[in-house]
Design a protein around this motif. Structure first.
Motif, PDB file in Angstrom:
ATOM      1  N   THR A  19       0.835  -1.198   0.000  1.00 19.66           N
ATOM      2  CA  THR A  19       0.000   0.000   0.000  1.00 19.66           C
ATOM      3  C   THR A  19       0.872   1.252   0.000  1.00 19.66           C
ATOM      4  OG1 THR A  19      -1.774  -1.165   1.170  1.00 19.66           O
ATOM      5  CG2 THR A  19      -1.788   1.243   1.287  1.00 19.66           C
ATOM      6  N   ASN A  20       1.920   1.230   0.822  1.00 18.71           N
ATOM      7  CA  ASN A  20       2.814   2.386   0.900  1.00 18.71           C
ATOM      8  C   ASN A  20       3.553   2.605  -0.420  1.00 18.71           C
ATOM      9  OD1 ASN A  20       1.998   2.571   3.547  1.00 18.71           O
ATOM     10  ND2 ASN A  20       3.864   1.697   4.385  1.00 18.71           N
ATOM     11  N   SER A  52       0.127   6.423   4.594  1.00 16.04           N
ATOM     12  CA  SER A  52       1.264   5.785   3.923  1.00 16.04           C
ATOM     13  C   SER A  52       2.472   6.707   3.896  1.00 16.04           C
ATOM     14  CB  SER A  52       0.887   5.393   2.486  1.00 16.04           C
ATOM     15  OG  SER A  52      -0.014   4.319   2.479  1.00 16.04           O
TER      16      SER A  52
END
Length: 105
Positions: free
Chosen positions: A7-8, A36
């Motif tokens: 996700t980051n 994030s």
């Protein structure tokens, strides 16, 4: 790679893509992207940058409030964002690094 790291990395790639716009501009991030970016800034202490420390403090407040953020991107800070984000991607996106190395070979 964990789901959070994925996700980051997606958020980092999105922000890097936006850095190519004509500057200055405001980059609007939602709460998830802000979270994030906070994790990325927190993991970037090795850069020893006042920019990263200030960004992390600002993002911490937004994460605690559960809100997004509007970042002012300019010629003077775009490279700092890029360096922080690309360093994170290089560290955690082992698949992307292996893929890139395979394309070079």
């Amino acid at each position: 790679m964990t789901e959070i790291q994925q996700t980051n990395i997606a958020a980092a790639n999105f922000i890097i893509g936006e850095l190519h716009k004509d500057k200055p501009f405001n980059l609007v991030l939602n709460a998830g992207q802000t979270g994030s970016l906070y994790i990325i800034a927190s993991d970037s202490h090795h850069l020893h940058s006042d920019f990263v420390r200030k960004l992390e403090a600002t993002l911490r407040q937004r994460v605690n409030n559960g809100t997004g953020i509007i970042l002012e991107v300019s010629d003077s800070n775009a490279d700092l964002y890029y360096h922080m984000l690309s360093s994170y991607i290089t560290e955690f996106d082992q698949y992307g690094v292996v893929k890139a190395l395979g394309e070079v070979s």
